[in-house]
Design a protein around this motif. Structure first.
Motif, PDB file in Angstrom:
ATOM      1  N   ALA A 148       0.910  -1.281  -0.008  1.00  0.00           N
ATOM      2  CA  ALA A 148      -0.133   0.025  -0.036  1.00  0.00           C
ATOM      3  C   ALA A 148       0.979   1.107   0.141  1.00  0.00           C
ATOM      4  O   ALA A 148       1.964   1.195   0.616  1.00  0.00           O
ATOM      5  N   ILE A 149       0.524   2.326  -0.918  1.00  0.00           N
ATOM      6  CA  ILE A 149       1.270   3.579  -0.833  1.00  0.00           C
ATOM      7  C   ILE A 149       0.205   4.581  -0.100  1.00  0.00           C
ATOM      8  O   ILE A 149      -0.912   4.376  -0.259  1.00  0.00           O
ATOM      9  N   THR A 150       0.674   5.012   1.109  1.00  0.00           N
ATOM     10  CA  THR A 150      -0.081   5.837   1.884  1.00  0.00           C
ATOM     11  C   THR A 150       0.588   7.297   1.836  1.00  0.00           C
ATOM     12  O   THR A 150       1.577   7.679   1.935  1.00  0.00           O
ATOM     13  N   VAL A 151      -0.271   8.170   2.627  1.00  0.00           N
ATOM     14  CA  VAL A 151       0.237   9.523   2.652  1.00  0.00           C
ATOM     15  C   VAL A 151       0.321   9.793   4.402  1.00  0.00           C
ATOM     16  O   VAL A 151       0.834  11.042   4.592  1.00  0.00           O
ATOM     17  N   SER A 152      -0.042   8.970   5.113  1.00  0.00           N
ATOM     18  CA  SER A 152       0.288   9.001   6.693  1.00  0.00           C
ATOM     19  C   SER A 152       0.809   7.444   6.826  1.00  0.00           C
ATOM     20  O   SER A 152       0.126   6.323   6.559  1.00  0.00           O
ATOM     21  N   GLN A 162       7.692   2.040   5.511  1.00  0.00           N
ATOM     22  CA  GLN A 162       8.996   2.870   5.131  1.00  0.00           C
ATOM     23  C   GLN A 162       8.583   3.896   4.314  1.00  0.00           C
ATOM     24  O   GLN A 162       7.760   4.157   3.380  1.00  0.00           O
ATOM     25  N   LYS A 163       9.234   5.149   4.621  1.00  0.00           N
ATOM     26  CA  LYS A 163       9.047   6.382   4.123  1.00  0.00           C
ATOM     27  C   LYS A 163       9.694   6.416   2.812  1.00  0.00           C
ATOM     28  O   LYS A 163      10.734   6.056   2.716  1.00  0.00           O
ATOM     29  N   ILE A 164       8.997   6.920   1.577  1.00  0.00           N
ATOM     30  CA  ILE A 164       9.426   6.757   0.325  1.00  0.00           C
ATOM     31  C   ILE A 164      10.062   7.992  -0.175  1.00  0.00           C
ATOM     32  O   ILE A 164      11.415   8.354  -0.440  1.00  0.00           O
ATOM     33  N   THR A 165       9.303   9.155  -0.003  1.00  0.00           N
ATOM     34  CA  THR A 165       9.809  10.460  -0.483  1.00  0.00           C
ATOM     35  C   THR A 165       8.740  11.639  -0.161  1.00  0.00           C
ATOM     36  O   THR A 165       7.757  11.264   0.150  1.00  0.00           O
ATOM     37  N   ASP A 166       9.123  12.796   0.019  1.00  0.00           N
ATOM     38  CA  ASP A 166       8.331  13.960   0.011  1.00  0.00           C
ATOM     39  C   ASP A 166       7.641  14.366  -1.376  1.00  0.00           C
ATOM     40  O   ASP A 166       8.551  14.160  -2.439  1.00  0.00           O
ATOM     41  N   TYR A 167       6.607  15.081  -1.481  1.00  0.00           N
ATOM     42  CA  TYR A 167       6.195  15.706  -2.707  1.00  0.00           C
ATOM     43  C   TYR A 167       5.622  16.820  -2.293  1.00  0.00           C
ATOM     44  O   TYR A 167       5.234  17.094  -1.203  1.00  0.00           O
ATOM     45  N   HIS A 168       5.451  17.654  -3.173  1.00  0.00           N
ATOM     46  CA  HIS A 168       4.844  18.991  -3.078  1.00  0.00           C
ATOM     47  C   HIS A 168       3.530  19.283  -3.947  1.00  0.00           C
ATOM     48  O   HIS A 168       3.350  18.759  -4.995  1.00  0.00           O
ATOM     49  N   THR A 264       3.712  20.437   1.666  1.00  0.00           N
ATOM     50  CA  THR A 264       4.645  19.300   1.521  1.00  0.00           C
ATOM     51  C   THR A 264       3.970  17.825   2.139  1.00  0.00           C
ATOM     52  O   THR A 264       3.628  18.318   3.293  1.00  0.00           O
ATOM     53  N   ARG A 265       4.004  16.910   1.463  1.00  0.00           N
ATOM     54  CA  ARG A 265       3.218  15.712   1.997  1.00  0.00           C
ATOM     55  C   ARG A 265       4.388  14.604   1.809  1.00  0.00           C
ATOM     56  O   ARG A 265       5.384  14.694   0.952  1.00  0.00           O
ATOM     57  N   SER A 266       4.052  13.368   2.357  1.00  0.00           N
ATOM     58  CA  SER A 266       4.933  12.335   2.008  1.00  0.00           C
ATOM     59  C   SER A 266       4.298  10.800   1.735  1.00  0.00           C
ATOM     60  O   SER A 266       3.095  10.854   2.050  1.00  0.00           O
ATOM     61  N   TYR A 267       4.823  10.103   0.959  1.00  0.00           N
ATOM     62  CA  TYR A 267       4.402   8.933   0.642  1.00  0.00           C
ATOM     63  C   TYR A 267       5.187   7.758   1.482  1.00  0.00           C
ATOM     64  O   TYR A 267       6.306   7.875   1.529  1.00  0.00           O
ATOM     65  N   TYR A 268       4.489   6.904   1.969  1.00  0.00           N
ATOM     66  CA  TYR A 268       4.762   5.656   2.375  1.00  0.00           C
ATOM     67  C   TYR A 268       4.567   4.391   2.040  1.00  0.00           C
ATOM     68  O   TYR A 268       3.443   4.184   1.355  1.00  0.00           O
ATOM     69  N   LEU A 269       5.563   3.421   1.756  1.00  0.00           N
ATOM     70  CA  LEU A 269       5.460   2.021   1.391  1.00  0.00           C
ATOM     71  C   LEU A 269       5.007   1.144   2.582  1.00  0.00           C
ATOM     72  O   LEU A 269       5.769   1.241   3.459  1.00  0.00           O
ATOM     73  N   VAL A 270       3.722   0.372   2.593  1.00  0.00           N
ATOM     74  CA  VAL A 270       3.622  -0.332   3.751  1.00  0.00           C
ATOM     75  C   VAL A 270       3.232  -1.557   3.308  1.00  0.00           C
ATOM     76  O   VAL A 270       2.843  -1.798   2.055  1.00  0.00           O
ATOM     77  N   ARG A 271       3.689  -2.661   3.857  1.00  0.00           N
ATOM     78  CA  ARG A 271       3.373  -3.953   3.695  1.00  0.00           C
ATOM     79  C   ARG A 271       3.147  -4.820   4.626  1.00  0.00           C
ATOM     80  O   ARG A 271       3.331  -4.280   5.957  1.00  0.00           O
ATOM     81  N   ARG A 283      12.257  -7.434  -2.642  1.00  0.00           N
ATOM     82  CA  ARG A 283      13.116  -6.654  -3.919  1.00  0.00           C
ATOM     83  C   ARG A 283      12.155  -6.156  -4.658  1.00  0.00           C
ATOM     84  O   ARG A 283      12.478  -4.855  -5.272  1.00  0.00           O
ATOM     85  N   VAL A 284      10.890  -6.308  -5.155  1.00  0.00           N
ATOM     86  CA  VAL A 284       9.837  -5.499  -5.607  1.00  0.00           C
ATOM     87  C   VAL A 284       9.623  -4.311  -4.837  1.00  0.00           C
ATOM     88  O   VAL A 284       9.529  -3.249  -5.476  1.00  0.00           O
ATOM     89  N   GLY A 285       9.572  -4.468  -3.587  1.00  0.00           N
ATOM     90  CA  GLY A 285       9.146  -2.970  -2.787  1.00  0.00           C
ATOM     91  C   GLY A 285      10.371  -2.073  -3.023  1.00  0.00           C
ATOM     92  O   GLY A 285      10.174  -0.906  -2.932  1.00  0.00           O
ATOM     93  N   ASP A 286      11.625  -2.568  -2.890  1.00  0.00           N
ATOM     94  CA  ASP A 286      12.745  -1.954  -3.124  1.00  0.00           C
ATOM     95  C   ASP A 286      12.743  -0.852  -4.277  1.00  0.00           C
ATOM     96  O   ASP A 286      13.155   0.251  -4.436  1.00  0.00           O
ATOM     97  N   MET A 287      12.219  -1.699  -5.457  1.00  0.00           N
ATOM     98  CA  MET A 287      12.128  -1.048  -6.856  1.00  0.00           C
ATOM     99  C   MET A 287      11.199  -0.031  -6.817  1.00  0.00           C
ATOM    100  O   MET A 287      11.217   0.829  -7.401  1.00  0.00           O
ATOM    101  N   ILE A 288      10.027  -0.397  -6.333  1.00  0.00           N
ATOM    102  CA  ILE A 288       8.768   0.540  -6.122  1.00  0.00           C
ATOM    103  C   ILE A 288       9.147   1.650  -5.466  1.00  0.00           C
ATOM    104  O   ILE A 288       9.009   2.751  -5.993  1.00  0.00           O
ATOM    105  N   ALA A 289       9.765   1.725  -4.207  1.00  0.00           N
ATOM    106  CA  ALA A 289      10.323   2.905  -3.591  1.00  0.00           C
ATOM    107  C   ALA A 289      11.201   3.790  -4.430  1.00  0.00           C
ATOM    108  O   ALA A 289      11.252   4.938  -4.570  1.00  0.00           O
ATOM    109  N   GLN A 290      12.187   2.931  -5.055  1.00  0.00           N
ATOM    110  CA  GLN A 290      13.288   3.825  -5.763  1.00  0.00           C
ATOM    111  C   GLN A 290      12.775   4.384  -7.211  1.00  0.00           C
ATOM    112  O   GLN A 290      12.896   5.648  -7.292  1.00  0.00           O
TER     113      GLN A 290
END
Length: 303
Positions: A148-152, A162-168, A264-271, A283-290
């Motif tokens: 799941a990609i979440t904003v919180s 895992q925090k992925i990145t900030d976005y604007h 500014t908000r953030s995306y998180y990768l949740v599993r 491995r797939v999760g790492d590729m999604i985050a990158q």
């Protein structure tokens, strides 16, 4: 004398997991491609073999008992072990195969994930990538998705985050609207313009509630979907707050008060925590985050 519980086989555990995640015999039957009555008989047989009730039956569905909760963690561990064993025997140490489902808010699903997932699959043609765009948080406990990609960051559940990145985000409007509208020189001027945004009572995460940020008391045109909000903006119908990464997809939109207002908000990768030792999903999760980090940076540089 109390009867000793018997060890269930893997197929019994597959049925148990399907019912635990679907919370009904019919939902489990669809996943397993079996008749719900057959699923019910298998659960009854498993409970008899285990010597304990695993589910509480109610009109609203099947809920796990205390014994069922204890079995769940062990069943998921067996599931992961089987998956890793199949992967090892297939000789696919470097090649990733199988289905991967990602649940995400529709902004991320529409504008970021297609390029990211297409890139992953180009490197691993054996993967089947699925994107579920939902106006709510994906339920990983029910296995609606692998990621799941979440904003919180979620505060509860057996999950890894895992925090992925900030976005604007910025206040934006179409150039045709700005050409005829009253000037917008301060944030207070927004009150004189129709505002486009989310339907207030359908906002599923507080991080998406932007109205207070711009001092707006309501929305003139609203949708629970980012793509529809951008459609309103494309029609020069008013002002709205948009992701910077979406702007390259909508020619004619311009930032308003860019020097004084931004979010500014953030995306998180949740599993699911049970997937922590699954090498394929790791491995797939790492590729999604990158991929998401790179795609946000690429599109924001174009905005």
């Amino acid at each position: 004398m109390q009867r000793q519980a018997m060890d269930p086989d893997w197929d019994d555990l597959r049925v148990f997991l399907a019912v635990a995640r679907g919370e009904s015999l019919s939902a489990a039957g669809r996943v397993l491609k079996r008749d719900p009555a057959t699923v019910g008989r298998r659960i009854a047989r498993l409970e008899e073999a285990m010597g304990a009730a695993l589910f509480q039956r109610a009109p609203s569905g099947y809920g796990l008992t205390v014994a069922g909760e204890r079995l769940l963690a062990h069943a998921e561990a067996v599931e992961q072990a089987v998956a890793q064993g199949v992967e090892a025997l297939s000789g696919a140490a470097d090649r990733l195969t199988g289905q991967v489902r990602i649940g995400a808010p529709d902004g991320c699903a529409n504008f970021l994930l297609p390029r990211v997932c297409a890139g992953i699959r180009a490197r691993h043609p054996g993967l089947d990538m699925q994107i579920v765009a939902l106006p709510r948080v994906v339920n990983l406990s029910r296995r609606e998705a692998d990621f799941a990609i979440t904003v919180s960051p979620p505060a509860a559940g057996r999950l890894t985050v895992q925090k992925i990145t900030d976005y604007h985000l910025h206040l934006v409007a179409h150039r045709d609207y700005l050409a005829t509208a009253r000037p917008i020189e301060r944030l207070e001027d927004v009150a004189a313009h129709p505002v486009i945004g989310y339907i207030p009572d359908m906002i599923f995460d507080a991080e998406l509630d932007y109205l207070a940020e711009i001092g707006a008391e309501g929305v003139a045109l609203a949708s629970n979907a980012v793509s529809v909000q951008l459609g309103f903006l494309r029609e020069a119908a008013g002002l709205g707050i948009a992701h910077d990464f979406s702007l390259p997809f909508v020619p004619g939109l311009q930032k308003v008060l860019a020097g004084t207002f931004s979010l500014t908000r953030s995306y998180y990768l949740v599993r699911h925590a049970a997937d922590a030792r699954n090498g394929r999903l790791h491995r797939v999760g790492d590729m999604i985050a990158q991929g998401l980090r790179a795609e946000v940076a690429r599109l924001e540089a174009m905005a």
